[in-house]
Design a protein around this motif. Structure first.
Motif, PDB file in Angstrom:
ATOM      1  N   VAL A 167       0.839  -1.191   0.000  1.00  0.00           N
ATOM      2  CA  VAL A 167       0.000   0.000   0.000  1.00  0.00           C
ATOM      3  C   VAL A 167       0.880   1.249   0.000  1.00  0.00           C
ATOM      4  O   VAL A 167       1.741   1.424   0.862  1.00  0.00           O
ATOM      5  CB  VAL A 167      -0.936   0.015   1.228  1.00  0.00           C
ATOM      6  CG1 VAL A 167      -1.707   1.327   1.299  1.00  0.00           C
ATOM      7  CG2 VAL A 167      -1.910  -1.148   1.161  1.00  0.00           C
ATOM      8  N   ILE A 168       0.669   2.125  -1.004  1.00  0.00           N
ATOM      9  CA  ILE A 168       1.442   3.360  -1.116  1.00  0.00           C
ATOM     10  C   ILE A 168       0.710   4.520  -0.457  1.00  0.00           C
ATOM     11  O   ILE A 168       1.277   5.275   0.328  1.00  0.00           O
ATOM     12  CB  ILE A 168       1.731   3.679  -2.600  1.00  0.00           C
ATOM     13  CG1 ILE A 168       2.582   2.573  -3.222  1.00  0.00           C
ATOM     14  CG2 ILE A 168       2.418   5.026  -2.737  1.00  0.00           C
ATOM     15  CD1 ILE A 168       2.813   2.732  -4.712  1.00  0.00           C
ATOM     16  N   SER A 169      -0.570   4.670  -0.774  1.00  0.00           N
ATOM     17  CA  SER A 169      -1.363   5.756  -0.199  1.00  0.00           C
ATOM     18  C   SER A 169      -2.837   5.394  -0.323  1.00  0.00           C
ATOM     19  O   SER A 169      -3.215   4.526  -1.111  1.00  0.00           O
ATOM     20  CB  SER A 169      -1.083   7.083  -0.911  1.00  0.00           C
ATOM     21  OG  SER A 169      -1.437   6.999  -2.282  1.00  0.00           O
ATOM     22  N   CYS A 170      -3.679   6.082   0.472  1.00  0.00           N
ATOM     23  CA  CYS A 170      -5.112   5.788   0.480  1.00  0.00           C
ATOM     24  C   CYS A 170      -5.922   7.076   0.504  1.00  0.00           C
ATOM     25  O   CYS A 170      -5.475   8.090   1.054  1.00  0.00           O
ATOM     26  CB  CYS A 170      -5.500   4.950   1.703  1.00  0.00           C
ATOM     27  SG  CYS A 170      -4.694   3.315   1.786  1.00  0.00           S
ATOM     28  N   GLU A 171      -7.111   7.022  -0.098  1.00  0.00           N
ATOM     29  CA  GLU A 171      -8.092   8.085   0.021  1.00  0.00           C
ATOM     30  C   GLU A 171      -9.270   7.523   0.815  1.00  0.00           C
ATOM     31  O   GLU A 171      -9.787   6.454   0.498  1.00  0.00           O
ATOM     32  CB  GLU A 171      -8.562   8.556  -1.356  1.00  0.00           C
ATOM     33  CG  GLU A 171      -7.458   9.187  -2.191  1.00  0.00           C
ATOM     34  CD  GLU A 171      -7.995   9.776  -3.490  1.00  0.00           C
ATOM     35  OE1 GLU A 171      -8.887  10.634  -3.429  1.00  0.00           O
ATOM     36  OE2 GLU A 171      -7.523   9.358  -4.554  1.00  0.00           O
TER      37      GLU A 171
END
Length: 258
Positions: free
Chosen positions: A244-248
């Protein structure tokens, strides 16, 4: 702090909300934390050139987040898409081999928050409600609960990656390859039925799940009232090894139709 972009778009750095100010049925966009930090750099830059190194450091690195050119390009694209949705497609200008800058021809006015009407909104362009102490407390508790659900969901996802031969009870892959992890174990029929709801939420926020994403999802009926439901969704971008790199993150709280 609040900013007025191009005389028609308000941007609240406290909650990451972008909203049109010149129409009765205003479009509202809830930015993720990295996207809001990135836009804040542009709105307070006065049109100065912002190098890639500067943006990576101030938006990601100093907050303990992984910083890559891919992250920067991705969030620049997200901001441009959302600003275009609100009628300002040319706010961010690319400077080849250097970085980016805010378009000096588009005015940006910093404002004290009391000069604008405060709103609390849900994703998908829902109706806005006047602020109140109760709403503020509700949003605070929802944020806390969402963080707990998100941690639980990410833990399940990481466990799934480490146990590649085991399919977790809350894991489901849709027909289009969207990798969905449910926070709690639910019947298989319910998991499949939630796919349409997840797809609708992503569509409303101009997102489309692919094999490069993972969705962490939870829906439950409030214990205090069987007429209230809470939906929590985290749309995450993954790397080559499914890290996982980034989440919204999105949430919705509404009455259940009977």
């Amino acid at each position: 702090m609040k900013y007025l972009i191009d005389k028609t778009i308000s941007f609240n750095t406290d909650d990451g909300v972008l909203a049109q100010t010149d129409t009765d049925n205003a479009e509202i966009v809830n930015l993720s934390i990295p996207a809001a930090r990135l836009l804040e750099e542009f709105t307070r830059s006065g049109g100065r050139e912002l190098t890639r190194e500067y943006l990576l450091e101030n938006v990601w690195e100093i907050h303990g987040l992984q910083a890559t050119d891919g992250n920067l390009r991705q969030y620049i694209s997200i901001l441009r898409r959302n600003l275009a949705l609100l009628g300002c497609p040319e706010f961010i200008v690319t400077i080849p081999k250097v970085g980016f800058k805010a378009n000096p021809d588009i005015p940006v006015i910093a404002s004290n928050p009391v000069e604008f009407d405060e709103t609390i909104s849900t994703f998908g362009g829902g109706d806005s409600l006047p602020p109140s102490r109760t709403n503020t407390e509700f949003v605070r508790w929802c944020s806390i609960l969402f963080a707990l659900f998100l941690i639980a969901g990410l833990s399940a996802f990481l466990l799934h990656n480490r146990m590649a031969t085991t399919v977790l009870p809350g894991h489901y892959v849709s027909d289009d390859g969207c990798d969905i992890t449910y926070v709690k174990d639910i019947p298989d029929a319910t998991r499949k039925g939630n796919v349409a709801l997840i797809t609708d939420i992503l569509r409303k926020n101009n997102l489309q799940c692919s094999r490069d994403n993972i969705v962490i999802f939870d829906k439950e009926i409030s214990a205090a009232s069987d007429n209230n439901s809470r939906i929590m969704l985290s749309f995450c971008y993954t790397g080559k090894n499914k890290e996982v790199i980034s989440c919204e993150n999105f949430y919705e709280y509404k009455k259940v139709e009977k």
